[in-house]
Write a protein that holds these residues in place. Structure first.
Motif, short mmCIF file in Angstrom:
data_model
loop_
_atom_site.label_atom_id
_atom_site.label_comp_id
_atom_site.label_asym_id
_atom_site.label_seq_id
_atom_site.Cartn_x
_atom_site.Cartn_y
_atom_site.Cartn_z
N CYS A 45 41.53 29.17 35.03
CA CYS A 45 41.72 30.27 34.07
C CYS A 45 40.37 30.85 33.65
CB CYS A 45 42.48 29.77 32.84
SG CYS A 45 44.22 29.42 33.14
N ALA A 46 39.39 29.97 33.39
CA ALA A 46 38.05 30.44 33.06
C ALA A 46 37.45 31.24 34.20
CB ALA A 46 37.14 29.25 32.71
N GLY A 47 37.71 30.80 35.43
CA GLY A 47 37.22 31.53 36.60
C GLY A 47 37.82 32.90 36.74
N LEU A 48 39.12 33.00 36.53
CA LEU A 48 39.79 34.30 36.64
C LEU A 48 39.30 35.25 35.53
CD1 LEU A 48 43.43 33.16 37.48
CD2 LEU A 48 41.88 34.42 38.98
N LEU A 49 39.13 34.71 34.33
CA LEU A 49 38.67 35.53 33.21
C LEU A 49 37.27 36.07 33.48
CD1 LEU A 49 39.84 36.25 30.37
CD2 LEU A 49 38.39 34.43 29.46
N THR A 50 36.39 35.18 33.96
CA THR A 50 35.02 35.59 34.23
C THR A 50 34.95 36.56 35.40
OG1 THR A 50 34.33 33.39 33.49
CG2 THR A 50 32.67 34.74 34.61
N MET A 51 35.75 36.31 36.43
CA MET A 51 35.73 37.19 37.61
C MET A 51 36.25 38.58 37.26
SD MET A 51 34.79 37.36 40.72
CE MET A 51 34.47 35.61 40.96
N TYR A 52 37.24 38.65 36.36
CA TYR A 52 37.75 39.97 35.98
C TYR A 52 36.65 40.79 35.31
CZ TYR A 52 40.64 43.60 33.93
OH TYR A 52 41.17 44.84 33.59
N SER A 53 35.86 40.12 34.45
CA SER A 53 34.81 40.83 33.74
C SER A 53 33.64 41.18 34.66
CB SER A 53 34.29 39.98 32.57
OG SER A 53 33.21 40.61 31.92
N SER A 54 33.16 40.21 35.42
CA SER A 54 31.96 40.46 36.24
C SER A 54 32.27 41.21 37.52
CB SER A 54 31.29 39.12 36.57
OG SER A 54 32.16 38.30 37.33
N GLY A 55 33.53 41.20 37.96
CA GLY A 55 33.84 41.84 39.23
C GLY A 55 34.86 42.95 39.17
N TYR A 56 35.16 43.45 37.97
CA TYR A 56 36.20 44.48 37.87
C TYR A 56 35.80 45.77 38.56
CZ TYR A 56 33.80 47.29 34.32
OH TYR A 56 32.92 48.11 33.66
N ASP A 57 34.48 46.03 38.64
CA ASP A 57 34.01 47.23 39.34
C ASP A 57 33.41 46.86 40.69
OD1 ASP A 57 31.86 45.85 38.37
OD2 ASP A 57 30.75 47.60 37.65
N PHE A 58 33.86 45.72 41.23
CA PHE A 58 33.31 45.20 42.48
C PHE A 58 34.41 45.18 43.53
CE2 PHE A 58 29.25 43.01 43.34
CZ PHE A 58 29.43 42.70 44.68
N GLY A 59 35.10 46.30 43.69
CA GLY A 59 36.17 46.38 44.68
C GLY A 59 37.35 45.52 44.28
N ASN A 60 37.89 44.77 45.24
CA ASN A 60 39.06 43.92 45.00
C ASN A 60 38.67 42.47 44.76
OD1 ASN A 60 40.94 46.03 45.42
ND2 ASN A 60 40.77 45.77 47.63
N ARG A 61 37.48 42.25 44.23
CA ARG A 61 36.97 40.88 44.10
C ARG A 61 37.86 40.02 43.21
NH1 ARG A 61 31.29 39.31 45.75
NH2 ARG A 61 32.32 40.27 47.52
N PHE A 62 38.37 40.58 42.11
CA PHE A 62 39.22 39.79 41.23
C PHE A 62 40.51 39.38 41.94
CE2 PHE A 62 42.84 39.84 38.26
CZ PHE A 62 42.51 38.72 37.49
N LEU A 63 41.15 40.32 42.62
CA LEU A 63 42.39 40.02 43.35
C LEU A 63 42.13 39.03 44.47
CD1 LEU A 63 44.00 43.58 43.52
CD2 LEU A 63 44.59 41.70 41.98
N ASP A 64 41.01 39.19 45.16
CA ASP A 64 40.69 38.27 46.24
C ASP A 64 40.42 36.87 45.70
OD1 ASP A 64 40.93 40.33 48.03
OD2 ASP A 64 38.78 40.70 48.24
N HIS A 65 39.80 36.80 44.53
CA HIS A 65 39.53 35.50 43.90
C HIS A 65 40.85 34.81 43.56
CE1 HIS A 65 37.01 32.55 41.99
NE2 HIS A 65 37.59 32.70 40.81
N GLY A 66 41.79 35.57 43.02
CA GLY A 66 43.11 35.00 42.73
C GLY A 66 43.81 34.54 43.99
N ARG A 67 43.70 35.33 45.06
CA ARG A 67 44.29 34.93 46.35
C ARG A 67 43.67 33.64 46.85
NH1 ARG A 67 41.79 38.19 50.83
NH2 ARG A 67 40.20 36.63 50.30
N ASN A 68 42.34 33.54 46.76
CA ASN A 68 41.65 32.32 47.21
C ASN A 68 42.11 31.10 46.42
OD1 ASN A 68 40.19 33.86 49.05
ND2 ASN A 68 38.42 34.06 47.72
N MET A 69 42.35 31.30 45.12
CA MET A 69 42.83 30.19 44.30
C MET A 69 44.23 29.75 44.73
SD MET A 69 41.59 30.78 40.38
CE MET A 69 39.88 30.47 39.91
N LEU A 70 45.08 30.72 45.07
CA LEU A 70 46.42 30.38 45.54
C LEU A 70 46.36 29.62 46.86
CD1 LEU A 70 48.41 33.65 44.70
CD2 LEU A 70 48.60 31.41 43.58
#
Length: 384
Positions: free
Chosen positions: A34-59
């Protein structure tokens, strides 16, 4: 008669697959994710699909963890020699005809491009745990020498690529197994003392050792530069020292409570390099401050302590050694990443578990967690 042949509900059929899972370990991983997803949303929201890809990698990692957890430790032991052999063979192949990117030869094309050194993060502790299990009750000094050779061969090949970060992780996993197998303190203390003395000498003689034109033996030029940059990043603030300086500024600017979610100026003005990968801890620190850091560190400490508890409770030597080594991999990941971002360790390519972006690292974490869950599950099933 129809009641006799009636199928049980789906939850009853799935229960044996979930039974025995370690709840505290799963809870710690959930909080860190959860901490990872929260941080990735903030630091990567303007970084393409990085947040969605991070969630996919977690799954993907979660799926791998679930599947591996179904494999009993005895079955995992049968994979040790084949996986280690394939890993070393691929490392040799990389050295001979590997693919070079950015000056490093770390990849090979076997129908798809892979990085064989990642295999060794799991293959190494598996192989050494298998080795000591086979010699349980009859260990001799020669067995430790053989274990050291099993460790040194792939670590040397990985360092030659060069890949200091991965070689450090593989080395940590292997040394952990050898240590937990009962290596005498008399053999451990001298190398530690030598290392500390060398560290003090490097700090004392920094000006001479880091002078232009002076070359260190063994280390590559870029590795020497990283150490010298760590000692004094202000010598090249816009070049090699930029990563460390910006990371330390971001951590310090967070203060006790942080600037707030999505409010990190160093992060969103793109002063922090690699803000979604290696330096994501700096972005986290800026927004959540010292309080957030203490909570994050507490999460990792709980995860590590739980992993060591699983190792202590394991029913076989193989399981104990493997669980202990996997746990120490998590410790090394977190310690090295936080240390390099904070300016107390050289910058190497080691991600922060569950927080940093990276598909390969997430798969490795999933495998490691699956092994820990398998060992915990086997112990609980034996007790019941």
């Amino acid at each position: 008669m129809s009641a006799v042949f009636e199928k049980p509900p789906l939850w009853q059929r799935a229960a044996p697959m979930i039974q025995g899972f370690d709840g505290p370990l799963a809870f710690a991983v959930f909080l860190l994710a959860c901490a990872g997803l929260l941080t990735m949303y903030s630091s990567g929201y303007d970084f393409g699909n990085r947040f969605l890809d991070h969630g996919r990698n977690m799954l993907i990692a979660g799926t791998i963890m679930f599947v591996v957890a179904q494999i009993p430790p005895q079955r995992l032991m049968s994979f040790a020699v084949p996986l280690y052999t394939v890993g070393v063979a691929l490392l040799v192949a990389v050295a001979v005809f590997g693919i070079t990117k950015k000056g490093a030869k770390r990849w090979i094309n076997v129908g798809l491009v892979i990085q064989p050194s990642e295999i060794m993060k799991i293959a190494m502790p598996l192989m050494l745990a298998w080795w000591f299990q086979k010699r349980e009750g009859q260990l001799r000094p020669l067995d430790y020498v053989m274990a050291a050779l099993i460790l040194v061969a792939p670590v040397g090949l990985i360092m030659k690529q060069p890949d200091l970060g991965t070689s450090l992780l593989v080395m940590a996993a292997g040394v952990s197994v050898i240590f937990f197998a009962g290596l005498s303190w008399r053999l451990i203390v001298p190398p530690v003392v030598i290392g500390l003395v060398a560290l003090v000498l490097i700090v004392v003689f920094e000006n001479q050792l880091c002078a232009d034109g002076f070359r260190w033996p063994i280390l590559h030029d870029y590795q020497q530069q990283r150490i010298c940059t760590l000692l004094d990043p202000s010598k090249d603030p816009l070049g090699k020292g930029f990563h460390i300086i910006q990371g330390m500024i971001a951590i310090g600017s967070g203060g006790p409570l942080g600037k707030g979610f999505m409010q990190g100026t160093q992060t969103h003005l793109e002063f922090i390099p690699e803000r979604t990968t290696d330096f994501i801890f700096a972005a986290f620190s800026e927004e959540f401050g010292l309080a957030g850091n203490l909570c994050l560190i507490a999460g990792f400490v709980f995860l590590i302590l739980r992993g060591l508890a699983i190792a202590l409770e394991a029913s076989t030597l193989f399981s104990r050694l493997l669980a202990g080594a996997i746990t120490m991999i998590f410790f090394t990941y977190a310690f090295v990443n936080m240390g390099m971002v904070s300016g107390i360790l050289p910058v190497v390519g080691v991600p922060l578990p569950f927080i940093s972006y990276g598909g390969t690292a997430m798969v490795t974490l999933g495998l490691g967690l699956g092994i820990l869950m398998s060992i915990a599950k086997s112990k609980r099933l034996v007790q019941t």
